[in-house]
Design an enzyme around this catalytic site. Structure first.
Site, short mmCIF file in Angstrom:
data_model
loop_
_atom_site.label_atom_id
_atom_site.label_comp_id
_atom_site.label_asym_id
_atom_site.label_seq_id
_atom_site.Cartn_x
_atom_site.Cartn_y
_atom_site.Cartn_z
N ARG A 52 31.07 85.30 7.55
CA ARG A 52 31.83 84.06 7.35
C ARG A 52 32.53 83.94 6.01
O ARG A 52 33.16 82.93 5.74
CB ARG A 52 30.93 82.83 7.56
N ASP A 53 32.45 84.98 5.14
CA ASP A 53 33.17 84.93 3.87
C ASP A 53 33.60 86.33 3.44
O ASP A 53 33.49 86.70 2.28
CB ASP A 53 32.31 84.27 2.79
N LEU A 54 34.10 87.10 4.41
CA LEU A 54 34.59 88.44 4.08
C LEU A 54 35.88 88.33 3.28
O LEU A 54 36.79 87.59 3.66
CB LEU A 54 34.83 89.26 5.35
#
Length: 192
Positions: free
Chosen positions: A25-27
């Site tokens: 969810r935060d690549l």
């Protein structure tokens, strides 16, 4: 650095996470370290994903603007699919690959949706294998590539003649963006 090898390893790492029910969810580039190994006389560069602070948070929460999929900001009734955490990670991979190729950031969808769409269309018209993969990863949900399909993409599987031409080497971003003001489940059917 051989970007084909690096990006293939990154896709495989995200696939492993997804198969195990983990959605980052935060690549983004800041959350990917590079492991360097000597293999004979050659250096091997492999991605190491870090910062799992937003893992499996609900859709609409978490992530870094500029890497968050458009469907999070814009619930489009024409799209019959629900945003899934796996597809949002795949969108972020498209943003990362765009940065690798263009040494620049995509316009942020949440601030400039028309500029974002215009830039993606420009990439689509470039008519090369890497651009084809980028746009496949950035497509709207019904058309966005799964990780399995991305791994089968021609850019990641060049013939021996094309392999030398398909190498891109690291170059620092020419522009940095100040983000100081930034404050479902596809396991069974995605088969990453």
């Amino acid at each position: 650095m051989q970007w084909i090898h690096f990006f293939r390893c990154l896709l495989k790492a995200v696939s492993f996470l997804h198969r195990n029910g983990i959605y980052h969810r935060d690549l983004k580039p800041d959350n990917i370290m590079v492991e360097v190994k000597q293999d004979g006389g050659n250096m091997k560069y492999s991605p190491v994903i870090i910062d799992f602070g937003f893992v499996n948070t609900p859709v609409g929460h978490g992530g870094t603007p500029g890497f968050v999929a458009p469907e999070v900001f814009n619930a489009n009734p024409a799209i019959k699919a629900t945003p899934t955490m796996g597809m949002m990670d795949i969108f972020a991979l498209g943003c990362i690959l765009y940065q690798i190729k263009h040494k620049d950031w995509l316009p942020r969808f949440d601030r400039k949706p028309d500029e974002f769409k215009k830039e993606v269309n420009k990439v689509r018209l470039a008519n090369d294998e890497m651009s084809s993969l980028i746009t496949g990863l950035l497509e709207d949900i019904p058309y966005r590539l799964s990780i399995k399909k991305a791994l089968d993409h021609p850019w990641l599987n060049p013939s021996s003649k094309e392999s030398d031409a398909a190498l891109l080497f690291f170059s620092p971003h020419k522009n940095r963006v100040d983000h100081s003001d930034d404050g479902s489940d596809d396991r069974p059917n995605e088969q990453d």
